[in-house]
Design a protein around this motif. Structure first.
Motif, mmCIF file in Angstrom:
data_model
loop_
_atom_site.group_PDB
_atom_site.id
_atom_site.type_symbol
_atom_site.label_atom_id
_atom_site.label_comp_id
_atom_site.label_asym_id
_atom_site.label_seq_id
_atom_site.Cartn_x
_atom_site.Cartn_y
_atom_site.Cartn_z
ATOM 1 N N LEU B 166 26.716 -1.677 -1.219
ATOM 2 C CA LEU B 166 26.839 -0.519 -0.302
ATOM 3 C C LEU B 166 27.067 0.943 -0.819
ATOM 4 O O LEU B 166 26.390 1.751 -0.619
ATOM 5 C CB LEU B 166 28.059 -0.701 0.615
ATOM 6 C CG LEU B 166 27.957 -1.874 1.589
ATOM 7 C CD1 LEU B 166 29.212 -1.962 2.540
ATOM 8 C CD2 LEU B 166 26.670 -1.675 2.548
ATOM 9 N N SER B 169 23.880 2.061 -2.739
ATOM 10 C CA SER B 169 22.918 2.327 -1.533
ATOM 11 C C SER B 169 23.213 3.758 -0.855
ATOM 12 O O SER B 169 22.382 4.094 0.050
ATOM 13 C CB SER B 169 22.840 1.194 -0.468
ATOM 14 O OG SER B 169 22.415 -0.108 -1.012
ATOM 15 N N GLY B 170 24.335 4.136 -1.044
ATOM 16 C CA GLY B 170 24.730 5.197 -0.553
ATOM 17 C C GLY B 170 25.055 5.274 1.095
ATOM 18 O O GLY B 170 24.968 6.312 1.761
ATOM 19 N N THR B 171 25.346 3.945 1.295
ATOM 20 C CA THR B 171 25.883 3.793 2.546
ATOM 21 C C THR B 171 27.469 3.903 2.908
ATOM 22 O O THR B 171 27.943 4.419 3.965
ATOM 23 C CB THR B 171 25.612 2.169 2.939
ATOM 24 O OG1 THR B 171 24.371 2.256 3.043
ATOM 25 C CG2 THR B 171 26.054 1.925 4.425
ATOM 26 N N SER B 172 28.195 3.988 1.709
ATOM 27 C CA SER B 172 29.755 4.079 1.975
ATOM 28 C C SER B 172 30.280 4.723 0.952
ATOM 29 O O SER B 172 29.397 4.736 -0.381
ATOM 30 C CB SER B 172 30.262 2.594 1.792
ATOM 31 O OG SER B 172 30.039 1.806 2.585
ATOM 32 N N GLN B 173 31.491 5.303 0.753
ATOM 33 C CA GLN B 173 31.872 5.774 -0.423
ATOM 34 C C GLN B 173 32.707 4.976 -1.042
ATOM 35 O O GLN B 173 33.421 4.056 -0.425
ATOM 36 C CB GLN B 173 33.002 7.163 0.105
ATOM 37 C CG GLN B 173 32.037 8.028 0.988
ATOM 38 C CD GLN B 173 32.551 9.544 0.823
ATOM 39 O OE1 GLN B 173 33.629 9.844 -0.007
ATOM 40 N NE2 GLN B 173 32.390 10.256 1.811
ATOM 41 N N VAL B 266 16.637 8.486 -0.962
ATOM 42 C CA VAL B 266 17.814 9.239 -0.220
ATOM 43 C C VAL B 266 18.386 10.252 -0.918
ATOM 44 O O VAL B 266 18.339 11.430 -0.197
ATOM 45 C CB VAL B 266 18.818 8.170 -0.280
ATOM 46 C CG1 VAL B 266 20.181 8.702 0.183
ATOM 47 C CG2 VAL B 266 18.596 6.635 0.646
ATOM 48 N N ILE B 268 20.317 12.516 -1.573
ATOM 49 C CA ILE B 268 21.246 13.564 -0.904
ATOM 50 C C ILE B 268 22.650 13.450 -1.584
ATOM 51 O O ILE B 268 23.501 14.262 -1.553
ATOM 52 C CB ILE B 268 21.417 13.456 0.718
ATOM 53 C CG1 ILE B 268 21.901 12.057 0.746
ATOM 54 C CG2 ILE B 268 20.059 13.872 1.129
ATOM 55 C CD1 ILE B 268 22.619 12.027 2.383
ATOM 56 N N PHE B 269 22.633 12.625 -2.586
ATOM 57 C CA PHE B 269 24.415 12.171 -3.089
ATOM 58 C C PHE B 269 24.308 12.824 -4.184
ATOM 59 O O PHE B 269 23.483 12.619 -5.346
ATOM 60 C CB PHE B 269 24.429 10.912 -3.155
ATOM 61 C CG PHE B 269 24.828 10.176 -1.889
ATOM 62 C CD1 PHE B 269 26.192 9.830 -1.683
ATOM 63 C CD2 PHE B 269 24.052 9.811 -1.016
ATOM 64 C CE1 PHE B 269 26.599 9.235 -0.487
ATOM 65 C CE2 PHE B 269 24.363 9.160 0.494
ATOM 66 C CZ PHE B 269 25.650 9.186 0.403
ATOM 67 N N SER B 270 25.282 13.672 -4.569
ATOM 68 C CA SER B 270 25.536 13.939 -5.935
ATOM 69 C C SER B 270 27.162 13.681 -6.261
ATOM 70 O O SER B 270 27.368 12.551 -5.455
ATOM 71 C CB SER B 270 25.675 15.680 -6.181
ATOM 72 O OG SER B 270 26.473 16.199 -5.072
ATOM 73 N N TYR B 272 30.534 12.961 -5.830
ATOM 74 C CA TYR B 272 31.519 13.587 -4.850
ATOM 75 C C TYR B 272 32.896 12.940 -5.280
ATOM 76 O O TYR B 272 32.965 11.777 -5.645
ATOM 77 C CB TYR B 272 30.965 13.348 -3.378
ATOM 78 C CG TYR B 272 30.590 11.824 -3.105
ATOM 79 C CD1 TYR B 272 31.633 11.017 -2.827
ATOM 80 C CD2 TYR B 272 29.436 11.580 -3.379
ATOM 81 C CE1 TYR B 272 31.224 9.816 -2.559
ATOM 82 C CE2 TYR B 272 29.129 10.089 -2.980
ATOM 83 C CZ TYR B 272 29.772 9.197 -2.769
ATOM 84 O OH TYR B 272 29.793 8.065 -2.350
ATOM 85 N N GLN B 273 33.831 13.647 -4.682
ATOM 86 C CA GLN B 273 35.256 13.034 -4.649
ATOM 87 C C GLN B 273 35.525 12.861 -3.134
ATOM 88 O O GLN B 273 35.166 13.639 -2.224
ATOM 89 C CB GLN B 273 36.280 14.026 -5.322
ATOM 90 C CG GLN B 273 35.869 14.167 -6.742
ATOM 91 C CD GLN B 273 37.155 14.235 -7.454
ATOM 92 O OE1 GLN B 273 37.916 15.048 -7.089
ATOM 93 N NE2 GLN B 273 37.199 13.590 -8.586
#
Lengths: 263, 313
Positions: B166, B169-173, B266, B268-270, B272-273
């Protein structure tokens, strides 16, 4: 008590019911793949996907609410995606306090969350529709034609046949446990959690032995009827020109959805 | 009705296409080995047996026991299947079970089925048989303990694997999903362990010959021990590490370029904290202790098995 909850097929004589099962499987998988490929926030494409689904529902004669009612099963899983709401990207939309934390919902997070839920919801509905308009043996047969290994399709076919019997067996075991577990109101009945788990374990062991012995009898019965290792069907499953036309049309529509998604 | 832990059945739409296909690749490879092995070693009689065993696993998932507050525990069954049938047939049987759950009940997706089979079939079967195989010559009680440990670890392996899929896939942190999934499945795993042990104890007591009469050719030896131990160790080490230092795992994934591939379009994720969640020292220590305990248990098992071997030689 019999368990017929496993029959998800709804009989009707709609165009979708008459369509070749292979075509139905291919279209459903193409649709689900197409949903997964759509980028976040492609609202037009989601709308078109929904129209595609609606079209399929209309051709199935099952009624507008049918797939929606059964699609709720995937909803709890949306919890797993809730955290993307708070992605620290883009601009904040709103901030609120939850227990000890100040949570900030961002626009990027919000769009992503809604997109995930919509894509999943559309895919689940298509899967619901697929089993509602295709008899399960036909579905397995279609998988076999689509080159799913024969040992797996055969085992799935066996699983489906004996599921009903073994589920009845489980219901008997559960009923027997209930019958011997008398309790006085206000007092806890039975032992602690570990003891209860052990009872469930013993029931599982019992179920295994019954299934194991039954499989021997089943094999002998099948052997005496000429079983050679393959399940056969009298249904020839021929693809007609009409089926191919529907398939082409559906795949073109899916392609159009994709084009709109990336415009 | 209960059909296995719902949180392990990933529906369609939650995994990125890349991760879905990657999981299908692993699952497909494992299954093609399983099919080749099973076809070679098992006669035509085994196919109906495996079909009925698949129905058994499916039905066994409905046997539940009340835990507390209206919740109930039940079994996933992969470890039980791998001990009763051998690892390769168990993988095929679990595949059939997961496929029927996805096809009939939409419990788990079609595109996500590769991941679901990996998490609930292949990993647990390898862990289950690997750990059980180590103690095969040992006494009954040791075998039951190994089966219990394998049952517990298999559920945690599934939860860990779902979390990572997950996250990639960028669905959850990562941190939140790991904490939630592992937190729940540490307890669900106990139910799995207890039922697996209970079922095996019952079979040992009433029909001990069922387990010994099975053809051993389909089972294999040292390879399974190694595979089972490696997967168990990865789970045991990765779960506490990833929970305590999710940034570390994030860093690794980004450095290896895995993140870009996994998230495909996707993007869009870099890095992140988590803005709102940080580990308290107590939780870190707890995770550490848990990991140590699990590692310790595995080491004791390995030590015993090795001593056994040297005693024989």
């Amino acid at each position: 008590m019999h368990s017929d909850i496993f029959d998800r097929y709804h009989h009707s004589n709609s165009p979708l019911h008459r369509l070749d099962p292979r075509i139905k499987v291919v279209i459903a998988i193409a649709f689900i793949l197409s949903n997964a490929l759509l980028p976040d926030g492609a609202w037009t494409a989601y709308g078109l996907s929904f129209l595609f689904l609606l079209l399929a529902v209309i051709f199935s004669n099952l009624g507008f609410l049918f797939t929606i009612r059964r699609s709720l099963i995937a909803l709890p899983f949306a919890l797993a995606a809730v955290t993307v709401l708070f992605l620290p990207l883009g601009t904040p939309v709103t901030t609120f306090r939850f227990l000890f934390w100040n949570l900030t919902i961002t626009d990027v997070g919000l769009i992503r969350f809604i997109s995930i839920v919509i894509r999943s919801w559309l895919s689940v509905q298509m899967a619901v529709l697929l089993v509602a308009v295709t008899q399960f043996p036909d579905l397995i047969h279609a998988l076999e034609h689509l080159h799913v290994p024969r040992i797996i399709t055969t085992i799935i076919a066996f699983l489906y046949r004996f599921l009903f019997i073994l589920t009845d067996e489980v219901l008997r075991l559960l009923r027997a446990r209930k019958a011997r577990s008398a309790g006085v109101a206000g007092r806890r009945a039975g032992g602690d959690v570990i003891w209860r788990a052990q009872v469930a374990g013993h029931m599982t062991g019992q179920l295994f032995l019954r299934s194991y012995e039954r499989s021997d009898r089943i094999y002998n019965a099948m052997l005496s009827r000429g079983y050679t290792g393959n399940l056969r069907t009298l249904n020839p499953h021929q693809i007609h020109g009409r089926d191919l036309m529907v398939a082409t049309l559906a795949l073109v529509l899916v392609l159009i959805i994709q084009i709109f998604g990336y415009l | 009705m209960h059909f296995g832990p719902p949180l392990l059945h990933i529906p369609d739409g939650f995994l990125s296409v890349t991760i879905s296909l990657f999981c299908w690749l692993i699952t497909g490879t494992a299954l093609s080995f399983a099919i080749a092995r099973t076809n070679r070693t098992l006669g035509e009689k085994q196919v109906p047996l495996m079909g009925i065993m698949a129905a058994f696993i499916f039905a066994a998932q409905m046997i539940n026991f009340p835990v507390a507050g209206g919740t109930s525990g039940h079994v996933l069954g992969a470890v039980l299947a791998s001990i009763l049938l051998g690892p390769w047939p168990a993988m095929i049987v679990m595949t059939a079970v997961i496929a029927v759950q996805a096809l009939l009940f939409q419990d788990g997706g079609l595109l996500a089925m590769g991941a679901n089979i990996l998490n609930m079939g292949i990993l647990p079967a390898a862990i289950g048989y690997g750990l059980y195989r180590i103690v095969l010559p040992r006494s009954r009680i040791v075998k039951l303990a190994a089966a219990g440990l394998a049952g517990w670890l298999s559920v945690i392996a599934g939860a860990l694997s779902v979390s990572i899929q997950l996250w990639l896939s960028g669905t959850s942190q990562l941190q939140t999903v790991l904490l939630a999934m592992l937190g729940i499945h540490i307890f669900i795993g106990l139910g799995e362990a207890l039922i697996t042990v209970g079922a095996l104890a019952y079979i040992f007591r009433t029909r001990p010959n069922v387990l010994s009469e099975r053809p051993d050719k389909s089972r294999g030896g040292i390879g399974w021990i190694v595979a089972g131990l490696i997967i168990s160790l990865v789970v045991v080490l990765l779960a506490p590490f990833a929970s305590a230092y999710p940034d570390g795992l994030n860093r690794v994934a980004i450095d290896l370029g895995f993140m870009d591939i996994a998230r495909g379009g996707v993007g869009i994720f870099s890095e992140y904290q988590l803005p709102f969640f940080s580990w308290s020292p107590v939780a870190q220590i707890a995770a550490g202790i848990l990991g140590m305990l699990a590692v310790g248990t595995v080491i004791i098992f390995v030590g015993r098995a090795l001593r056994e071997r040297s005693n024989e030689g």
